[in-house]
Motif scaffolding. Structure first.
Motif, PDB file in Angstrom:
ATOM      1  N   LEU A  99     -20.785   1.405  16.288  1.00  0.00           N
ATOM      2  CA  LEU A  99     -20.230   0.167  16.827  1.00  0.00           C
ATOM      3  C   LEU A  99     -19.621  -0.724  15.735  1.00  0.00           C
ATOM      4  CD1 LEU A  99     -19.689  -1.592  19.301  1.00  0.00           C
ATOM      5  CD2 LEU A  99     -22.021  -2.503  19.092  1.00  0.00           C
ATOM      6  N   PRO A 100     -20.277  -0.906  14.573  1.00  0.00           N
ATOM      7  CA  PRO A 100     -19.638  -1.707  13.514  1.00  0.00           C
ATOM      8  C   PRO A 100     -18.329  -1.096  12.999  1.00  0.00           C
ATOM      9  CG  PRO A 100     -21.987  -1.528  13.114  1.00  0.00           C
ATOM     10  CD  PRO A 100     -21.672  -0.572  14.220  1.00  0.00           C
ATOM     11  N   MET A 101     -18.231   0.218  13.020  1.00  0.00           N
ATOM     12  CA  MET A 101     -16.972   0.857  12.619  1.00  0.00           C
ATOM     13  C   MET A 101     -15.853   0.475  13.566  1.00  0.00           C
ATOM     14  SD  MET A 101     -18.282   4.710  11.737  1.00  0.00           S
ATOM     15  CE  MET A 101     -19.768   4.994  10.777  1.00  0.00           C
ATOM     16  N   ILE A 102     -16.160   0.521  14.856  1.00  0.00           N
ATOM     17  CA  ILE A 102     -15.170   0.148  15.869  1.00  0.00           C
ATOM     18  C   ILE A 102     -14.791  -1.313  15.731  1.00  0.00           C
ATOM     19  CG2 ILE A 102     -14.796  -0.118  18.367  1.00  0.00           C
ATOM     20  CD1 ILE A 102     -16.611   2.351  18.750  1.00  0.00           C
ATOM     21  N   MET A 103     -15.789  -2.156  15.495  1.00  0.00           N
ATOM     22  CA  MET A 103     -15.522  -3.583  15.331  1.00  0.00           C
ATOM     23  C   MET A 103     -14.650  -3.838  14.102  1.00  0.00           C
ATOM     24  SD  MET A 103     -17.068  -5.397  17.744  1.00  0.00           S
ATOM     25  CE  MET A 103     -17.215  -6.991  16.953  1.00  0.00           C
ATOM     26  N   SER A 104     -14.952  -3.143  13.011  1.00  0.00           N
ATOM     27  CA  SER A 104     -14.211  -3.350  11.764  1.00  0.00           C
ATOM     28  C   SER A 104     -12.742  -2.962  11.908  1.00  0.00           C
ATOM     29  CB  SER A 104     -14.859  -2.528  10.650  1.00  0.00           C
ATOM     30  OG  SER A 104     -14.145  -2.634   9.448  1.00  0.00           O
ATOM     31  N   ASP A 105     -12.490  -1.897  12.650  1.00  0.00           N
ATOM     32  CA  ASP A 105     -11.111  -1.412  12.823  1.00  0.00           C
ATOM     33  C   ASP A 105     -10.437  -1.986  14.068  1.00  0.00           C
ATOM     34  OD1 ASP A 105     -10.983   0.245  10.551  1.00  0.00           O
ATOM     35  OD2 ASP A 105     -12.151   1.789  11.581  1.00  0.00           O
ATOM     36  N   SER A 131     -17.323  -3.035  22.909  1.00  0.00           N
ATOM     37  CA  SER A 131     -16.886  -3.949  21.850  1.00  0.00           C
ATOM     38  C   SER A 131     -15.814  -4.917  22.346  1.00  0.00           C
ATOM     39  CB  SER A 131     -16.366  -3.159  20.646  1.00  0.00           C
ATOM     40  OG  SER A 131     -15.123  -2.537  20.936  1.00  0.00           O
ATOM     41  N   ILE A 132     -14.954  -4.448  23.237  1.00  0.00           N
ATOM     42  CA  ILE A 132     -13.903  -5.306  23.797  1.00  0.00           C
ATOM     43  C   ILE A 132     -14.523  -6.411  24.643  1.00  0.00           C
ATOM     44  CG2 ILE A 132     -11.948  -5.370  25.398  1.00  0.00           C
ATOM     45  CD1 ILE A 132     -11.338  -2.472  24.466  1.00  0.00           C
ATOM     46  N   LYS A 133     -15.585  -6.065  25.352  1.00  0.00           N
ATOM     47  CA  LYS A 133     -16.208  -7.009  26.284  1.00  0.00           C
ATOM     48  C   LYS A 133     -17.243  -7.908  25.611  1.00  0.00           C
ATOM     49  CE  LYS A 133     -18.089  -7.039  31.001  1.00  0.00           C
ATOM     50  NZ  LYS A 133     -18.539  -6.171  32.127  1.00  0.00           N
ATOM     51  N   TYR A 134     -18.043  -7.317  24.703  1.00  0.00           N
ATOM     52  CA  TYR A 134     -19.201  -8.048  24.159  1.00  0.00           C
ATOM     53  C   TYR A 134     -19.236  -8.114  22.630  1.00  0.00           C
ATOM     54  CZ  TYR A 134     -21.004  -7.266  28.901  1.00  0.00           C
ATOM     55  OH  TYR A 134     -21.164  -7.219  30.261  1.00  0.00           O
ATOM     56  N   GLY A 135     -18.295  -7.504  21.967  1.00  0.00           N
ATOM     57  CA  GLY A 135     -18.388  -7.428  20.511  1.00  0.00           C
ATOM     58  C   GLY A 135     -19.546  -6.534  20.114  1.00  0.00           C
ATOM     59  N   ASP A 136     -20.414  -7.030  19.229  1.00  0.00           N
ATOM     60  CA  ASP A 136     -21.619  -6.265  18.859  1.00  0.00           C
ATOM     61  C   ASP A 136     -22.882  -7.027  19.254  1.00  0.00           C
ATOM     62  OD1 ASP A 136     -21.466  -8.310  17.054  1.00  0.00           O
ATOM     63  OD2 ASP A 136     -21.592  -7.054  15.258  1.00  0.00           O
ATOM     64  N   ASN A 137     -22.768  -7.829  20.301  1.00  0.00           N
ATOM     65  CA  ASN A 137     -23.869  -8.675  20.749  1.00  0.00           C
ATOM     66  C   ASN A 137     -24.982  -7.830  21.370  1.00  0.00           C
ATOM     67  OD1 ASN A 137     -25.551 -10.603  21.900  1.00  0.00           O
ATOM     68  ND2 ASN A 137     -23.863 -11.947  22.472  1.00  0.00           N
ATOM     69  N   THR A 138     -26.138  -7.803  20.706  1.00  0.00           N
ATOM     70  CA  THR A 138     -27.244  -6.982  21.190  1.00  0.00           C
ATOM     71  C   THR A 138     -27.857  -7.512  22.486  1.00  0.00           C
ATOM     72  OG1 THR A 138     -28.814  -8.193  19.788  1.00  0.00           O
ATOM     73  CG2 THR A 138     -27.836  -6.187  18.864  1.00  0.00           C
ATOM     74  N   ASP A 139     -27.514  -8.735  22.877  1.00  0.00           N
ATOM     75  CA  ASP A 139     -28.024  -9.273  24.145  1.00  0.00           C
ATOM     76  C   ASP A 139     -27.584  -8.426  25.327  1.00  0.00           C
ATOM     77  OD1 ASP A 139     -29.265 -11.349  22.868  1.00  0.00           O
ATOM     78  OD2 ASP A 139     -27.742 -12.846  23.343  1.00  0.00           O
ATOM     79  N   TYR A 140     -26.517  -7.632  25.137  1.00  0.00           N
ATOM     80  CA  TYR A 140     -25.974  -6.840  26.235  1.00  0.00           C
ATOM     81  C   TYR A 140     -26.161  -5.340  26.032  1.00  0.00           C
ATOM     82  CZ  TYR A 140     -23.805 -11.306  27.301  1.00  0.00           C
ATOM     83  OH  TYR A 140     -23.596 -12.644  27.597  1.00  0.00           O
ATOM     84  N   PHE A 141     -27.012  -4.957  25.069  1.00  0.00           N
ATOM     85  CA  PHE A 141     -27.205  -3.532  24.800  1.00  0.00           C
ATOM     86  C   PHE A 141     -27.807  -2.790  25.986  1.00  0.00           C
ATOM     87  CE2 PHE A 141     -27.121  -2.339  20.028  1.00  0.00           C
ATOM     88  CZ  PHE A 141     -25.884  -2.944  19.887  1.00  0.00           C
ATOM     89  N   ASP A 142     -28.453  -3.505  26.873  1.00  0.00           N
ATOM     90  CA  ASP A 142     -29.030  -2.854  28.055  1.00  0.00           C
ATOM     91  C   ASP A 142     -27.955  -2.207  28.926  1.00  0.00           C
ATOM     92  OD1 ASP A 142     -31.338  -2.142  29.548  1.00  0.00           O
ATOM     93  OD2 ASP A 142     -30.853  -3.669  31.029  1.00  0.00           O
ATOM     94  N   GLU A 143     -26.695  -2.549  28.706  1.00  0.00           N
ATOM     95  CA  GLU A 143     -25.616  -1.945  29.468  1.00  0.00           C
ATOM     96  C   GLU A 143     -25.139  -0.630  28.857  1.00  0.00           C
ATOM     97  OE1 GLU A 143     -22.467  -4.478  30.689  1.00  0.00           O
ATOM     98  OE2 GLU A 143     -23.775  -6.214  31.026  1.00  0.00           O
ATOM     99  N   LEU A 144     -25.612  -0.303  27.657  1.00  0.00           N
ATOM    100  CA  LEU A 144     -25.235   0.949  27.010  1.00  0.00           C
ATOM    101  C   LEU A 144     -26.157   2.076  27.456  1.00  0.00           C
ATOM    102  CD1 LEU A 144     -24.619  -0.396  23.387  1.00  0.00           C
ATOM    103  CD2 LEU A 144     -22.876   0.414  24.991  1.00  0.00           C
ATOM    104  N   VAL A 145     -25.597   3.269  27.596  1.00  0.00           N
ATOM    105  CA  VAL A 145     -26.323   4.375  28.202  1.00  0.00           C
ATOM    106  C   VAL A 145     -27.630   4.689  27.480  1.00  0.00           C
ATOM    107  CG1 VAL A 145     -24.949   6.089  26.922  1.00  0.00           C
ATOM    108  CG2 VAL A 145     -26.150   6.765  29.004  1.00  0.00           C
ATOM    109  N   TYR A 146     -27.642   4.653  26.160  1.00  0.00           N
ATOM    110  CA  TYR A 146     -28.848   5.051  25.433  1.00  0.00           C
ATOM    111  C   TYR A 146     -29.856   3.917  25.279  1.00  0.00           C
ATOM    112  CZ  TYR A 146     -26.576   9.458  24.460  1.00  0.00           C
ATOM    113  OH  TYR A 146     -25.977  10.689  24.597  1.00  0.00           O
TER     114      TYR A 146
END
Length: 277
Positions: A99-105, A131-146
């Motif tokens: 995710l930080p790689m995607i954010m950086s680029d 990343s487009i929707k939430y950046g790297d905000n961990t408050d929304y990590f529950d929406e990620l599959v893993y």
């Protein structure tokens, strides 16, 4: 590094993670996942460092002996002095890498896709959308599959939904695991809530003479308590090394021998021979 290789093999660490640890696969961009053979910092033996982070931190695995606790991925901020749980498995850890790689680029690149593929992480498009929707905000990590319905303690909001057994985060205390924790696993904020409680184990109280307490537990063959005492703050490092040798005489666990020898070797070769934690 030979001892570390034997340790990660015995822990059945994901092959993809082993490839990152031992530099068979390079990690783009990051200055936060350096080889642990570059420098040794004081840390409790229950922490097995896998990466040396930027600004004096360790990323690794917590592996306790003499008690039933799950292995989990953690980070130790050496200045702050507390260990926090960051991930339950390598897929979750991969999110923190990619995710930080995607954010950086500012989006997916061929380099990021190639790296993700090398570690068998193929949900990179999901991370790009996130990343487009939430950046790297961990408050929304529950929406990620893993991470969905399986959040590690450092980003959990509702303790009732927590499925792990790590003792504390910066904000939360896992009450049921207090008796199975060491002081490094208790954050400063949560320590304030337990330090004057009658049921707080002696090894979790900062002012306790840890060496004497350890020796008392050894005399009574209370190995769990001795181990947790050894991993709590208030030790000279040379006494930690002696304590590990004492515990080695109390077990036939070959993994314990490897972990103890790995810690002692790192300390002996470090600049902290007269140090403490």
């Amino acid at each position: 590094m030979e001892l570390l290789k034997k340790i990660v093999n015995r822990l059945n660490i994901d092959t993809n993670l082993q490839n990152l640890i031992f530099k068979k696969v390079a990690i783009p961009y990051h200055d936060d996942y350096n080889s642990v053979d570059q420098y040794w910092y004081q840390h409790p033996p229950c922490l097995i460092p896998l990466f040396l982070g930027h600004g004096a931190s360790y990323k690794g695995i917590i592996n306790h002996f003499f008690l039933d606790r799950k292995k989990t991925f953690v980070e130790l901020d050496l200045e702050y002095g507390s260990i926090i749980e960051t991930a339950f498995n390598f897929k979750q850890l991969s999110v923190y890498l990619i995710l930080p790689m995607i954010m950086s680029d500012e989006g997916l690149t061929e380099e990021t896709i190639e790296f993700a593929s090398k570690i068998d992480f193929y949900e990179y498009q999901e991370l790009d959308d996130f990343s487009i929707k939430y950046g790297d905000n961990t408050d929304y990590f529950d929406e990620l599959v893993y991470f969905k319905n399986n959040l590690p303690l450092n980003i959990i909001k509702d303790m009732k939904t927590y499925q792990g057994d790590f003792p504390s985060s910066y904000d939360n205390l896992n009450e049921s695991q207090l008796i199975n924790s060491c002081l490094f696993e208790i954050s400063s904020a949560t320590y304030e809530t337990i330090k004057n409680r009658m049921d707080t184990p002696k090894w979790l109280i900062k002012e306790t003479d840890k060496k004497q307490l350890f020796e008392n537990y050894i005399l009574n063959n209370q190995l769990k308590e001795a181990w947790l005492t050894l991993n709590s703050k208030g030790w000279l490092l040379k006494d930690v090394a002696e304590g590990l040798e004492t515990l080695k005489s109390k077990t036939n666990d070959e993994l314990f021998y490897l972990v103890a020898d790995h810690w002692i070797t790192g300390w002996k070769n470090s600049s902290f021979l007269e140090g403490n934690y």
